[in-house]
Design a protein around this motif. Structure first.
Motif, PDB file in Angstrom:
ATOM      1  N   ILE A   1      52.260  23.682  73.263  1.00 45.00           N
ATOM      2  CA  ILE A   1      53.547  24.098  72.705  1.00 45.00           C
ATOM      3  C   ILE A   1      53.685  23.513  71.292  1.00 45.00           C
ATOM      4  O   ILE A   1      53.461  22.311  71.080  1.00 45.00           O
ATOM      5  CB  ILE A   1      54.717  23.614  73.587  1.00 45.00           C
ATOM      6  N   ALA A   2      54.028  24.373  70.341  1.00 42.20           N
ATOM      7  CA  ALA A   2      54.313  23.945  68.975  1.00 42.20           C
ATOM      8  C   ALA A   2      55.802  24.165  68.721  1.00 42.20           C
ATOM      9  O   ALA A   2      56.321  25.245  68.988  1.00 42.20           O
ATOM     10  CB  ALA A   2      53.479  24.744  67.982  1.00 42.20           C
ATOM     11  N   GLU A   3      56.474  23.147  68.214  1.00 42.94           N
ATOM     12  CA  GLU A   3      57.921  23.240  68.008  1.00 42.94           C
ATOM     13  C   GLU A   3      58.303  22.763  66.607  1.00 42.94           C
ATOM     14  O   GLU A   3      57.792  21.754  66.131  1.00 42.94           O
ATOM     15  CB  GLU A   3      58.666  22.352  69.022  1.00 42.94           C
ATOM     16  N   GLY A   4      59.216  23.505  65.978  1.00 46.00           N
ATOM     17  CA  GLY A   4      59.773  23.101  64.697  1.00 46.00           C
ATOM     18  C   GLY A   4      58.976  23.568  63.500  1.00 46.00           C
ATOM     19  O   GLY A   4      57.862  23.107  63.280  1.00 46.00           O
ATOM     20  N   ASN A   5      59.538  24.503  62.739  1.00 45.95           N
ATOM     21  CA  ASN A   5      58.892  25.020  61.517  1.00 45.95           C
ATOM     22  C   ASN A   5      57.420  25.376  61.732  1.00 45.95           C
ATOM     23  O   ASN A   5      56.540  24.898  61.022  1.00 45.95           O
ATOM     24  CB  ASN A   5      59.018  24.010  60.374  1.00 45.95           C
ATOM     25  N   VAL A   6      57.195  26.202  62.720  1.00 50.69           N
ATOM     26  CA  VAL A   6      55.826  26.615  63.041  1.00 50.69           C
ATOM     27  C   VAL A   6      55.338  27.622  61.995  1.00 50.69           C
ATOM     28  O   VAL A   6      56.029  28.582  61.666  1.00 50.69           O
ATOM     29  CB  VAL A   6      55.754  27.248  64.451  1.00 50.69           C
ATOM     30  N   ARG A   7      54.133  27.395  61.491  1.00 48.99           N
ATOM     31  CA  ARG A   7      53.513  28.335  60.539  1.00 48.99           C
ATOM     32  C   ARG A   7      52.077  28.551  60.979  1.00 48.99           C
ATOM     33  O   ARG A   7      51.269  27.619  60.990  1.00 48.99           O
ATOM     34  CB  ARG A   7      53.540  27.753  59.128  1.00 48.99           C
TER      35      ARG A   7
ATOM     36  N   VAL B   1      52.442  33.955  60.131  1.00 54.13           N
ATOM     37  CA  VAL B   1      53.574  34.126  61.037  1.00 54.13           C
ATOM     38  C   VAL B   1      54.339  32.808  61.092  1.00 54.13           C
ATOM     39  O   VAL B   1      53.740  31.736  61.261  1.00 54.13           O
ATOM     40  CB  VAL B   1      53.102  34.523  62.456  1.00 54.13           C
ATOM     41  N   MET B   2      55.674  32.903  60.938  1.00 55.87           N
ATOM     42  CA  MET B   2      56.504  31.696  60.954  1.00 55.87           C
ATOM     43  C   MET B   2      57.611  31.830  61.993  1.00 55.87           C
ATOM     44  O   MET B   2      58.129  32.929  62.198  1.00 55.87           O
ATOM     45  CB  MET B   2      57.105  31.456  59.566  1.00 55.87           C
ATOM     46  N   GLY B   3      57.941  30.739  62.626  1.00 59.14           N
ATOM     47  CA  GLY B   3      59.002  30.723  63.629  1.00 59.14           C
ATOM     48  C   GLY B   3      59.336  29.303  64.002  1.00 59.14           C
ATOM     49  O   GLY B   3      58.777  28.348  63.445  1.00 59.14           O
ATOM     50  N   ASN B   4      60.220  29.158  64.970  1.00 60.74           N
ATOM     51  CA  ASN B   4      60.634  27.813  65.367  1.00 60.74           C
ATOM     52  C   ASN B   4      59.823  27.268  66.545  1.00 60.74           C
ATOM     53  O   ASN B   4      59.720  26.058  66.715  1.00 60.74           O
ATOM     54  CB  ASN B   4      62.131  27.804  65.719  1.00 60.74           C
ATOM     55  N   LYS B   5      59.235  28.173  67.346  1.00 59.74           N
ATOM     56  CA  LYS B   5      58.459  27.718  68.511  1.00 59.74           C
ATOM     57  C   LYS B   5      57.328  28.693  68.779  1.00 59.74           C
ATOM     58  O   LYS B   5      57.479  29.904  68.630  1.00 59.74           O
ATOM     59  CB  LYS B   5      59.363  27.619  69.742  1.00 59.74           C
ATOM     60  N   ALA B   6      56.179  28.138  69.170  1.00 58.18           N
ATOM     61  CA  ALA B   6      55.024  28.976  69.506  1.00 58.18           C
ATOM     62  C   ALA B   6      54.328  28.405  70.733  1.00 58.18           C
ATOM     63  O   ALA B   6      54.289  27.202  70.946  1.00 58.18           O
ATOM     64  CB  ALA B   6      54.048  29.048  68.340  1.00 58.18           C
ATOM     65  N   ILE B   7      53.784  29.310  71.539  1.00 52.87           N
ATOM     66  CA  ILE B   7      52.967  28.933  72.689  1.00 52.87           C
ATOM     67  C   ILE B   7      51.529  29.306  72.338  1.00 52.87           C
ATOM     68  O   ILE B   7      51.225  30.470  72.079  1.00 52.87           O
ATOM     69  CB  ILE B   7      53.400  29.684  73.978  1.00 52.87           C
ATOM     70  N   LEU B   8      50.655  28.308  72.315  1.00 56.52           N
ATOM     71  CA  LEU B   8      49.244  28.523  71.985  1.00 56.52           C
ATOM     72  C   LEU B   8      48.446  28.512  73.276  1.00 56.52           C
ATOM     73  O   LEU B   8      48.525  27.562  74.049  1.00 56.52           O
ATOM     74  CB  LEU B   8      48.760  27.433  71.033  1.00 56.52           C
ATOM     75  N   SER B   9      47.690  29.554  73.514  1.00 53.90           N
ATOM     76  CA  SER B   9      46.988  29.699  74.799  1.00 53.90           C
ATOM     77  C   SER B   9      45.959  28.598  74.999  1.00 53.90           C
ATOM     78  O   SER B   9      45.362  28.085  74.054  1.00 53.90           O
ATOM     79  CB  SER B   9      46.318  31.066  74.895  1.00 53.90           C
ATOM     80  N   LYS B  10      45.757  28.249  76.266  1.00 52.50           N
ATOM     81  CA  LYS B  10      44.833  27.165  76.608  1.00 52.50           C
ATOM     82  C   LYS B  10      43.388  27.475  76.260  1.00 52.50           C
ATOM     83  O   LYS B  10      42.567  26.576  76.159  1.00 52.50           O
ATOM     84  CB  LYS B  10      44.957  26.827  78.093  1.00 52.50           C
ATOM     85  N   ASP B  11      43.068  28.775  76.051  1.00 51.02           N
ATOM     86  CA  ASP B  11      41.697  29.121  75.662  1.00 51.02           C
ATOM     87  C   ASP B  11      41.514  29.127  74.146  1.00 51.02           C
ATOM     88  O   ASP B  11      40.466  29.501  73.641  1.00 51.02           O
ATOM     89  CB  ASP B  11      41.292  30.488  76.248  1.00 51.02           C
ATOM     90  N   TYR B  12      42.549  28.701  73.423  1.00 49.17           N
ATOM     91  CA  TYR B  12      42.509  28.582  71.963  1.00 49.17           C
ATOM     92  C   TYR B  12      42.248  29.923  71.271  1.00 49.17           C
ATOM     93  O   TYR B  12      41.665  29.976  70.195  1.00 49.17           O
ATOM     94  CB  TYR B  12      41.443  27.561  71.517  1.00 49.17           C
ATOM     95  N   LYS B  13      42.696  31.023  71.871  1.00 50.96           N
ATOM     96  CA  LYS B  13      42.448  32.340  71.280  1.00 50.96           C
ATOM     97  C   LYS B  13      43.720  33.055  70.861  1.00 50.96           C
ATOM     98  O   LYS B  13      43.745  33.739  69.855  1.00 50.96           O
ATOM     99  CB  LYS B  13      41.674  33.217  72.277  1.00 50.96           C
ATOM    100  N   ASN B  14      44.778  32.926  71.639  1.00 55.41           N
ATOM    101  CA  ASN B  14      46.001  33.689  71.381  1.00 55.41           C
ATOM    102  C   ASN B  14      47.193  32.766  71.178  1.00 55.41           C
ATOM    103  O   ASN B  14      47.168  31.601  71.562  1.00 55.41           O
ATOM    104  CB  ASN B  14      46.288  34.636  72.555  1.00 55.41           C
ATOM    105  N   PHE B  15      48.237  33.350  70.589  1.00 55.30           N
ATOM    106  CA  PHE B  15      49.486  32.609  70.451  1.00 55.30           C
ATOM    107  C   PHE B  15      50.652  33.574  70.564  1.00 55.30           C
ATOM    108  O   PHE B  15      50.531  34.773  70.348  1.00 55.30           O
ATOM    109  CB  PHE B  15      49.538  31.865  69.104  1.00 55.30           C
ATOM    110  N   ASN B  16      51.793  33.018  70.943  1.00 54.82           N
ATOM    111  CA  ASN B  16      53.004  33.815  71.088  1.00 54.82           C
ATOM    112  C   ASN B  16      54.151  33.057  70.428  1.00 54.82           C
ATOM    113  O   ASN B  16      54.424  31.906  70.770  1.00 54.82           O
ATOM    114  CB  ASN B  16      53.299  34.043  72.577  1.00 54.82           C
ATOM    115  N   ILE B  17      54.817  33.704  69.452  1.00 55.80           N
ATOM    116  CA  ILE B  17      55.961  33.093  68.775  1.00 55.80           C
ATOM    117  C   ILE B  17      57.229  33.464  69.536  1.00 55.80           C
ATOM    118  O   ILE B  17      57.451  34.632  69.847  1.00 55.80           O
ATOM    119  CB  ILE B  17      56.082  33.593  67.318  1.00 55.80           C
ATOM    120  N   GLU B  18      58.044  32.466  69.837  1.00 56.70           N
ATOM    121  CA  GLU B  18      59.296  32.720  70.546  1.00 56.70           C
ATOM    122  C   GLU B  18      60.470  32.662  69.571  1.00 56.70           C
ATOM    123  O   GLU B  18      60.461  31.896  68.607  1.00 56.70           O
ATOM    124  CB  GLU B  18      59.499  31.679  71.652  1.00 56.70           C
ATOM    125  N   GLY B  19      61.506  33.487  69.859  1.00 52.65           N
ATOM    126  CA  GLY B  19      62.703  33.486  69.028  1.00 52.65           C
ATOM    127  C   GLY B  19      62.486  34.254  67.736  1.00 52.65           C
ATOM    128  O   GLY B  19      61.627  35.130  67.627  1.00 52.65           O
TER     129      GLY B  19
END
Length: 200
Positions: free
Chosen positions: A159-165, A174-192
Protein backbone atom coordinates in the motif's frame (compact mmCIF):
# COMPACT_ATOMS: atom_id res chain seq x y z
CA UNK A 1 92.53 13.31 56.29
CA UNK A 2 90.80 10.84 58.57
CA UNK A 3 88.31 13.48 59.68
CA UNK A 4 87.73 14.54 56.09
CA UNK A 5 87.07 10.91 55.08
CA UNK A 6 84.64 10.48 57.99
CA UNK A 7 82.80 13.65 56.99
CA UNK A 8 82.60 12.44 53.35
CA UNK A 9 81.26 9.04 54.53
CA UNK A 10 78.65 10.73 56.69
CA UNK A 11 77.57 12.93 53.76
CA UNK A 12 77.48 9.95 51.35
CA UNK A 13 75.42 7.88 53.84
CA UNK A 14 73.08 10.83 54.33
CA UNK A 15 72.62 11.20 50.56
CA UNK A 16 72.07 7.43 50.16
CA UNK A 17 69.55 7.39 53.00
CA UNK A 18 67.82 10.44 51.55
CA UNK A 19 67.60 8.71 48.12
CA UNK A 20 66.27 5.55 49.74
CA UNK A 21 63.71 7.59 51.64
CA UNK A 22 62.75 9.42 48.42
CA UNK A 23 62.38 6.15 46.50
CA UNK A 24 60.37 4.64 49.34
CA UNK A 25 58.15 7.71 49.45
CA UNK A 26 57.69 7.57 45.66
CA UNK A 27 56.77 3.84 45.79
CA UNK A 28 54.25 4.49 48.57
CA UNK A 29 52.74 7.34 46.53
CA UNK A 30 52.50 5.14 43.36
CA UNK A 31 50.95 2.28 45.35
CA UNK A 32 48.41 4.66 46.91
CA UNK A 33 47.57 6.14 43.48
CA UNK A 34 47.09 2.65 41.98
CA UNK A 35 44.91 1.60 44.90
CA UNK A 36 42.80 4.78 44.56
CA UNK A 37 42.46 4.24 40.77
CA UNK A 38 41.42 0.62 41.33
CA UNK A 39 38.76 1.59 43.89
CA UNK A 40 37.50 4.47 41.71
CA UNK A 41 37.29 2.24 38.63
CA UNK A 42 35.30 -0.30 40.62
CA UNK A 43 32.85 2.35 41.82
CA UNK A 44 32.49 3.91 38.33
CA UNK A 45 32.08 0.52 36.65
CA UNK A 46 29.49 -0.53 39.21
CA UNK A 47 27.41 2.62 38.63
CA UNK A 48 27.90 2.26 34.84
CA UNK A 49 26.69 -1.35 34.97
CA UNK A 50 23.71 -0.31 37.09
CA UNK A 51 22.86 2.39 34.55
CA UNK A 52 23.06 -0.08 31.64
CA UNK A 53 20.95 -2.67 33.46
CA UNK A 54 18.35 -0.09 34.51
CA UNK A 55 18.18 1.31 30.95
CA UNK A 56 17.95 -2.16 29.46
CA UNK A 57 15.15 -3.34 31.72
CA UNK A 58 13.30 -0.05 32.06
CA UNK A 59 13.38 1.04 28.42
CA UNK A 60 14.17 -2.27 26.70
CA UNK A 61 15.75 -0.24 23.93
CA UNK A 62 18.98 -0.60 21.95
CA UNK A 63 20.67 1.74 19.49
CA UNK A 64 22.18 0.03 16.45
CA UNK A 65 24.41 1.36 13.67
CA UNK A 66 24.69 -0.12 10.16
CA UNK A 67 21.76 -2.51 10.38
CA UNK A 68 20.90 -5.16 7.76
CA UNK A 69 17.49 -6.87 8.00
CA UNK A 70 16.38 -9.67 5.66
CA UNK A 71 13.45 -12.04 5.43
CA UNK A 72 13.82 -15.44 3.81
CA UNK A 73 11.51 -18.35 3.07
CA UNK A 74 12.78 -21.84 2.29
CA UNK A 75 16.26 -20.41 1.83
CA UNK A 76 15.09 -17.81 -0.70
CA UNK A 77 15.45 -14.12 0.14
CA UNK A 78 12.12 -12.24 0.05
CA UNK A 79 13.45 -8.81 0.86
CA UNK A 80 16.36 -7.03 2.48
CA UNK A 81 16.93 -3.57 3.84
CA UNK A 82 19.99 -1.72 5.02
CA UNK A 83 19.77 1.23 7.44
CA UNK A 84 22.49 3.58 8.64
CA UNK A 85 21.10 3.33 12.13
CA UNK A 86 18.18 1.92 14.06
CA UNK A 87 16.61 1.91 17.50
CA UNK A 88 15.12 -1.37 18.73
CA UNK A 89 12.32 -1.22 21.29
CA UNK A 90 11.63 -4.66 22.76
CA UNK A 91 8.36 -3.57 24.38
CA UNK A 92 6.81 -2.70 20.99
CA UNK A 93 8.81 -5.32 19.03
CA UNK A 94 9.73 -2.45 16.73
CA UNK A 95 12.93 -1.32 15.03
CA UNK A 96 12.85 2.35 13.99
CA UNK A 97 15.17 2.80 11.00
CA UNK A 98 16.91 5.85 9.50
CA UNK A 99 18.33 6.40 6.00
CA UNK A 100 17.45 3.06 4.53
CA UNK A 101 17.66 1.30 1.18
CA UNK A 102 16.60 -2.18 0.15
CA UNK A 103 15.34 -4.68 -2.39
CA UNK A 104 12.35 -6.94 -2.95
CA UNK A 105 13.17 -10.30 -4.56
CA UNK A 106 11.39 -12.85 -6.68
CA UNK A 107 13.63 -15.89 -6.69
CA UNK A 108 17.15 -14.58 -7.32
CA UNK A 109 15.88 -11.55 -9.23
CA UNK A 110 15.54 -8.08 -7.71
CA UNK A 111 12.00 -7.04 -8.65
CA UNK A 112 12.08 -3.63 -6.98
CA UNK A 113 14.50 -1.43 -5.04
CA UNK A 114 13.53 1.23 -2.54
CA UNK A 115 14.86 4.03 -0.38
CA UNK A 116 13.39 6.16 2.41
CA UNK A 117 14.52 8.58 5.09
CA UNK A 118 12.77 6.62 7.83
CA UNK A 119 11.01 3.34 8.39
CA UNK A 120 9.90 0.75 10.93
CA UNK A 121 10.21 -3.02 11.07
CA UNK A 122 8.01 -5.10 13.37
CA UNK A 123 9.97 -8.16 14.52
CA UNK A 124 6.81 -10.15 15.25
CA UNK A 125 4.47 -9.33 12.33
CA UNK A 126 7.41 -8.74 9.89
CA UNK A 127 5.60 -5.64 8.63
CA UNK A 128 7.80 -2.94 7.08
CA UNK A 129 6.58 0.66 6.87
CA UNK A 130 8.62 3.23 4.95
CA UNK A 131 8.01 6.96 5.21
CA UNK A 132 9.54 10.34 4.38
CA UNK A 133 10.85 10.70 0.79
CA UNK A 134 9.94 7.14 -0.17
CA UNK A 135 10.90 5.99 -3.66
CA UNK A 136 10.53 2.51 -5.14
CA UNK A 137 11.81 1.58 -8.60
CA UNK A 138 10.73 -1.63 -10.36
CA UNK A 139 13.14 -3.56 -12.57
CA UNK A 140 11.17 -2.45 -15.65
CA UNK A 141 11.93 1.19 -14.80
CA UNK A 142 8.55 2.08 -13.27
CA UNK A 143 9.03 4.38 -10.27
CA UNK A 144 6.66 5.03 -7.38
CA UNK A 145 7.18 7.94 -5.01
CA UNK A 146 4.98 8.51 -1.98
CA UNK A 147 4.91 9.60 1.64
CA UNK A 148 4.39 6.10 3.03
CA UNK A 149 4.73 2.44 1.95
CA UNK A 150 3.26 -0.47 3.92
CA UNK A 151 4.61 -3.96 3.22
CA UNK A 152 2.80 -6.66 5.23
CA UNK A 153 4.14 -9.85 3.65
CA UNK A 154 4.82 -11.57 0.33
CA UNK A 155 1.19 -12.69 -0.03
CA UNK A 156 -0.22 -9.20 0.47
CA UNK A 157 -0.27 -6.16 -1.78
CA UNK A 158 1.89 -3.14 -0.96
CA UNK A 159 0.00 0.00 0.00
CA UNK A 160 1.29 3.45 -0.97
CA UNK A 161 -0.31 6.42 0.79
CA UNK A 162 0.05 10.18 0.44
CA UNK A 163 1.02 12.09 -2.72
CA UNK A 164 1.49 8.95 -4.76
CA UNK A 165 3.23 9.47 -8.12
CA UNK A 166 3.69 6.49 -10.42
CA UNK A 167 5.72 6.95 -13.58
CA UNK A 168 5.92 4.31 -16.30
CA UNK A 169 8.78 5.32 -18.62
CA UNK A 170 7.62 6.65 -22.00
CA UNK A 171 3.99 5.81 -21.17
CA UNK A 172 2.31 7.79 -18.40
CA UNK A 173 2.50 9.52 -15.04
CA UNK A 174 -0.35 8.76 -12.64
CA UNK A 175 -0.91 10.72 -9.43
CA UNK A 176 -3.29 10.12 -6.54
CA UNK A 177 -3.53 9.88 -2.79
CA UNK A 178 -3.46 6.07 -2.45
CA UNK A 179 -2.31 3.15 -4.58
CA UNK A 180 -2.36 -0.62 -4.21
CA UNK A 181 0.72 -2.25 -5.75
CA UNK A 182 0.28 -5.92 -6.61
CA UNK A 183 2.35 -8.50 -4.77
CA UNK A 184 3.80 -9.73 -8.08
CA UNK A 185 5.27 -6.25 -8.70
CA UNK A 186 3.48 -5.97 -12.06
CA UNK A 187 0.26 -4.01 -11.60
CA UNK A 188 -1.06 -1.12 -9.57
CA UNK A 189 -4.43 0.39 -8.81
CA UNK A 190 -4.95 4.05 -7.83
CA UNK A 191 -7.82 4.64 -5.41
CA UNK A 192 -9.87 7.84 -5.16
CA UNK A 193 -9.24 10.94 -7.22
CA UNK A 194 -6.44 10.56 -9.76
CA UNK A 195 -4.60 12.64 -12.32
CA UNK A 196 -2.97 11.03 -15.35
CA UNK A 197 -0.55 12.43 -17.95
CA UNK A 198 0.30 10.40 -21.05
CA UNK A 199 3.53 10.69 -23.01
CA UNK A 200 2.94 11.67 -26.65
Amino acid sequence: MVIKDKINNIIENYIKNKKKFGYTLLLVFIAAACFWAFISAGVMTKSFKKKIISQTYANKEANIESLLVTETEDGAKLWELYADEGVYNETDNLVVLHDLTGNFYEGDIVKASFKADKGTYNTVTKQVILYDNVLMVYNDGTSVSTERFIYSGKDKDIIAEGNVRIEKPNEAVVMGNKAILSKDYKNFNIEGRTETHFYM
